[in-house]
Design a protein around this motif. Sequence first.
Motif, PDB file in Angstrom:
ATOM      1  N   LEU A 199       0.832  -1.207   0.000  1.00 12.29           N
ATOM      2  CA  LEU A 199       0.000   0.000   0.000  1.00 12.29           C
ATOM      3  C   LEU A 199       0.867   1.257   0.000  1.00 12.29           C
ATOM      4  O   LEU A 199       0.610   2.212  -0.731  1.00 12.29           O
ATOM      5  N   ARG A 200       1.902   1.247   0.815  1.00 11.63           N
ATOM      6  CA  ARG A 200       2.809   2.393   0.911  1.00 11.63           C
ATOM      7  C   ARG A 200       3.486   2.683  -0.426  1.00 11.63           C
ATOM      8  O   ARG A 200       3.645   3.848  -0.826  1.00 11.63           O
ATOM      9  N   ASP A 201       3.877   1.612  -1.134  1.00  6.35           N
ATOM     10  CA  ASP A 201       4.610   1.764  -2.394  1.00  6.35           C
ATOM     11  C   ASP A 201       3.692   2.010  -3.587  1.00  6.35           C
ATOM     12  O   ASP A 201       4.184   2.159  -4.716  1.00  6.35           O
ATOM     13  N   GLY A 202       2.382   2.035  -3.352  1.00  7.97           N
ATOM     14  CA  GLY A 202       1.436   2.290  -4.430  1.00  7.97           C
ATOM     15  C   GLY A 202       1.161   1.093  -5.311  1.00  7.97           C
ATOM     16  O   GLY A 202       0.522   1.215  -6.364  1.00  7.97           O
ATOM     17  N   VAL A 203       1.638  -0.081  -4.922  1.00 11.07           N
ATOM     18  CA  VAL A 203       1.371  -1.297  -5.693  1.00 11.07           C
ATOM     19  C   VAL A 203      -0.105  -1.682  -5.564  1.00 11.07           C
ATOM     20  O   VAL A 203      -0.718  -2.186  -6.512  1.00 11.07           O
ATOM     21  N   LEU A 204      -0.679  -1.439  -4.391  1.00 11.50           N
ATOM     22  CA  LEU A 204      -2.089  -1.701  -4.136  1.00 11.50           C
ATOM     23  C   LEU A 204      -2.769  -0.427  -3.655  1.00 11.50           C
ATOM     24  O   LEU A 204      -2.115   0.452  -3.082  1.00 11.50           O
ATOM     25  N   ALA A 205      -4.072  -0.328  -3.894  1.00  9.39           N
ATOM     26  CA  ALA A 205      -4.880   0.774  -3.362  1.00  9.39           C
ATOM     27  C   ALA A 205      -5.687   0.255  -2.184  1.00  9.39           C
ATOM     28  O   ALA A 205      -6.150  -0.891  -2.195  1.00  9.39           O
ATOM     29  N   LEU A 206      -5.839   1.088  -1.164  1.00 12.48           N
ATOM     30  CA  LEU A 206      -6.538   0.663   0.049  1.00 12.48           C
ATOM     31  C   LEU A 206      -8.012   0.413  -0.238  1.00 12.48           C
ATOM     32  O   LEU A 206      -8.718   1.282  -0.734  1.00 12.48           O
ATOM     33  N   GLU A 207      -8.464  -0.796   0.083  1.00  7.80           N
ATOM     34  CA  GLU A 207      -9.856  -1.207  -0.113  1.00  7.80           C
ATOM     35  C   GLU A 207     -10.491  -1.504   1.240  1.00  7.80           C
ATOM     36  O   GLU A 207      -9.774  -1.813   2.212  1.00  7.80           O
ATOM     37  N   PRO A 208     -11.837  -1.437   1.323  1.00 10.41           N
ATOM     38  CA  PRO A 208     -12.511  -1.711   2.601  1.00 10.41           C
ATOM     39  C   PRO A 208     -12.132  -3.044   3.232  1.00 10.41           C
ATOM     40  O   PRO A 208     -11.969  -3.141   4.449  1.00 10.41           O
ATOM     41  N   GLU A 209     -11.962  -4.087   2.410  1.00  6.77           N
ATOM     42  CA  GLU A 209     -11.607  -5.396   2.957  1.00  6.77           C
ATOM     43  C   GLU A 209     -10.220  -5.355   3.607  1.00  6.77           C
ATOM     44  O   GLU A 209      -9.966  -6.027   4.615  1.00  6.77           O
ATOM     45  N   MET A 210      -9.330  -4.548   3.032  1.00 11.73           N
ATOM     46  CA  MET A 210      -7.984  -4.411   3.602  1.00 11.73           C
ATOM     47  C   MET A 210      -8.050  -3.703   4.952  1.00 11.73           C
ATOM     48  O   MET A 210      -7.371  -4.100   5.905  1.00 11.73           O
ATOM     49  N   VAL A 211      -8.846  -2.639   5.009  1.00 18.50           N
ATOM     50  CA  VAL A 211      -9.029  -1.919   6.273  1.00 18.50           C
ATOM     51  C   VAL A 211      -9.559  -2.868   7.343  1.00 18.50           C
ATOM     52  O   VAL A 211      -9.061  -2.906   8.474  1.00 18.50           O
ATOM     53  N   ASN A 212     -10.557  -3.658   6.962  1.00 22.53           N
ATOM     54  CA  ASN A 212     -11.163  -4.595   7.906  1.00 22.53           C
ATOM     55  C   ASN A 212     -10.131  -5.609   8.415  1.00 22.53           C
ATOM     56  O   ASN A 212     -10.044  -5.884   9.622  1.00 22.53           O
ATOM     57  N   ALA A 213      -9.325  -6.145   7.513  1.00 18.86           N
ATOM     58  CA  ALA A 213      -8.319  -7.136   7.901  1.00 18.86           C
ATOM     59  C   ALA A 213      -7.238  -6.507   8.786  1.00 18.86           C
ATOM     60  O   ALA A 213      -6.796  -7.118   9.770  1.00 18.86           O
ATOM     61  N   LEU A 214      -6.822  -5.296   8.464  1.00 19.76           N
ATOM     62  CA  LEU A 214      -5.791  -4.627   9.260  1.00 19.76           C
ATOM     63  C   LEU A 214      -6.318  -4.278  10.653  1.00 19.76           C
ATOM     64  O   LEU A 214      -5.572  -4.348  11.642  1.00 19.76           O
TER      65      LEU A 214
ATOM     66  N   LEU B 138      -6.711 -15.249   9.730  1.00 19.76           N
ATOM     67  CA  LEU B 138      -6.455 -13.826   9.524  1.00 19.76           C
ATOM     68  C   LEU B 138      -5.132 -13.629   8.785  1.00 19.76           C
ATOM     69  O   LEU B 138      -5.039 -12.792   7.880  1.00 19.76           O
ATOM     70  N   ILE B 139      -4.116 -14.397   9.142  1.00 14.47           N
ATOM     71  CA  ILE B 139      -2.826 -14.306   8.462  1.00 14.47           C
ATOM     72  C   ILE B 139      -2.983 -14.693   6.989  1.00 14.47           C
ATOM     73  O   ILE B 139      -2.406 -14.050   6.093  1.00 14.47           O
ATOM     74  N   GLU B 140      -3.786 -15.714   6.710  1.00 12.20           N
ATOM     75  CA  GLU B 140      -4.045 -16.118   5.328  1.00 12.20           C
ATOM     76  C   GLU B 140      -4.771 -15.012   4.564  1.00 12.20           C
ATOM     77  O   GLU B 140      -4.473 -14.759   3.392  1.00 12.20           O
ATOM     78  N   THR B 141      -5.720 -14.350   5.232  1.00  9.92           N
ATOM     79  CA  THR B 141      -6.445 -13.249   4.593  1.00  9.92           C
ATOM     80  C   THR B 141      -5.498 -12.100   4.249  1.00  9.92           C
ATOM     81  O   THR B 141      -5.542 -11.543   3.142  1.00  9.92           O
ATOM     82  N   LEU B 142      -4.634 -11.736   5.183  1.00  9.21           N
ATOM     83  CA  LEU B 142      -3.663 -10.662   4.936  1.00  9.21           C
ATOM     84  C   LEU B 142      -2.729 -11.035   3.787  1.00  9.21           C
ATOM     85  O   LEU B 142      -2.404 -10.176   2.948  1.00  9.21           O
ATOM     86  N   ALA B 143      -2.312 -12.294   3.741  1.00 10.67           N
ATOM     87  CA  ALA B 143      -1.431 -12.747   2.659  1.00 10.67           C
ATOM     88  C   ALA B 143      -2.154 -12.705   1.317  1.00 10.67           C
ATOM     89  O   ALA B 143      -1.568 -12.324   0.288  1.00 10.67           O
ATOM     90  N   ARG B 144      -3.434 -13.099   1.310  1.00  9.92           N
ATOM     91  CA  ARG B 144      -4.217 -13.069   0.078  1.00  9.92           C
ATOM     92  C   ARG B 144      -4.388 -11.639  -0.429  1.00  9.92           C
ATOM     93  O   ARG B 144      -4.249 -11.356  -1.621  1.00  9.92           O
ATOM     94  N   LEU B 145      -4.674 -10.722   0.501  1.00 14.71           N
ATOM     95  CA  LEU B 145      -4.847  -9.321   0.117  1.00 14.71           C
ATOM     96  C   LEU B 145      -3.537  -8.714  -0.376  1.00 14.71           C
ATOM     97  O   LEU B 145      -3.535  -7.854  -1.256  1.00 14.71           O
ATOM     98  N   GLU B 146      -2.432  -9.175   0.189  1.00 17.80           N
ATOM     99  CA  GLU B 146      -1.121  -8.652  -0.211  1.00 17.80           C
ATOM    100  C   GLU B 146      -0.831  -8.926  -1.682  1.00 17.80           C
ATOM    101  O   GLU B 146      -0.194  -8.117  -2.370  1.00 17.80           O
ATOM    102  N   ILE B 147      -1.290 -10.066  -2.192  1.00 17.32           N
ATOM    103  CA  ILE B 147      -1.041 -10.393  -3.596  1.00 17.32           C
ATOM    104  C   ILE B 147      -2.191  -9.920  -4.495  1.00 17.32           C
ATOM    105  O   ILE B 147      -2.231 -10.243  -5.688  1.00 17.32           O
TER     106      ILE B 147
END
Length: 255
Positions: free
Chosen positions: A75-90, A118-127
């Motif tokens: 997210l910081r590097d601009g590779v991904l844009a922040l989405e509601p699901e990401m906010v929820n997982a974080l 939760l770790i699997e969800t964060l990993a899925r969102l990361e890719i």
Amino acid sequence: MVDETTYINEFLEEISEILNRLDRQFVALEKKPSDTGCLAEIFRDLHTIKGSCGLLGLNKLESITHSGENLLGKLRDGVLALEPEMVNALLKMMDAVWKMVANLKKDGQEGSADYSNLIETLARLEIGEPDPPPNDSDSTLLDASMIDEFMEEADEILNLLDQQIVELENNLESQELISSLLRSFHTLKGSSGYMGFKTLESLTHSMENLLITLQEGKTTGKTAFFDCLLKMMDALRKILTHLKASGQEGNVSVE
């Protein structure tokens, strides 16, 4: 010679300050999702926590903060844009970290909760992988299961909020308590948005904003503040009652 307990106590003192700062940063980030400066600050704080956990052998904490750090890096590097699901997982990650810290303070252990999903969800969102679509044949069952899971989390948060508000009435100046309340509202708001419960999302957003006015010293008076907060809590209970009974939010006014 300094023993391990001393290092753990120093870590707990440091991490409480960092987590309170992270709570404020996540509130700011949701208001301005493209704020790369805020993303960088969150990333650095999470990286600091992860590093300390690794040194102290706190493997569960290290694992979950590492997963959050990886997503935040994209997210910081601009590779991904922040989405509601990401906010929820974080936010769920933050809840998990707070719970493990509470366990460490209590008995020196990280606790027995399993955060592998939760770790699997964060990993899925990361890719950049979205939620897998449900099969038509079991979509009704999945929806019911998701609502049940949401209600279980919401009931837990509601009970915590009741306790926190009582404490707040006796300690209105406690920034740590205000941050804890903000985190509870913010978590429920994120989950509500993810589930599509717009009325509940709007209400918890308003509650969050009310707490921010207190945090920033902009409240007009204690009585007016608590009157407003308790009316919102009453509306929150009514919406959750409707959801539990019918899966719908009902026609509850949140004005």
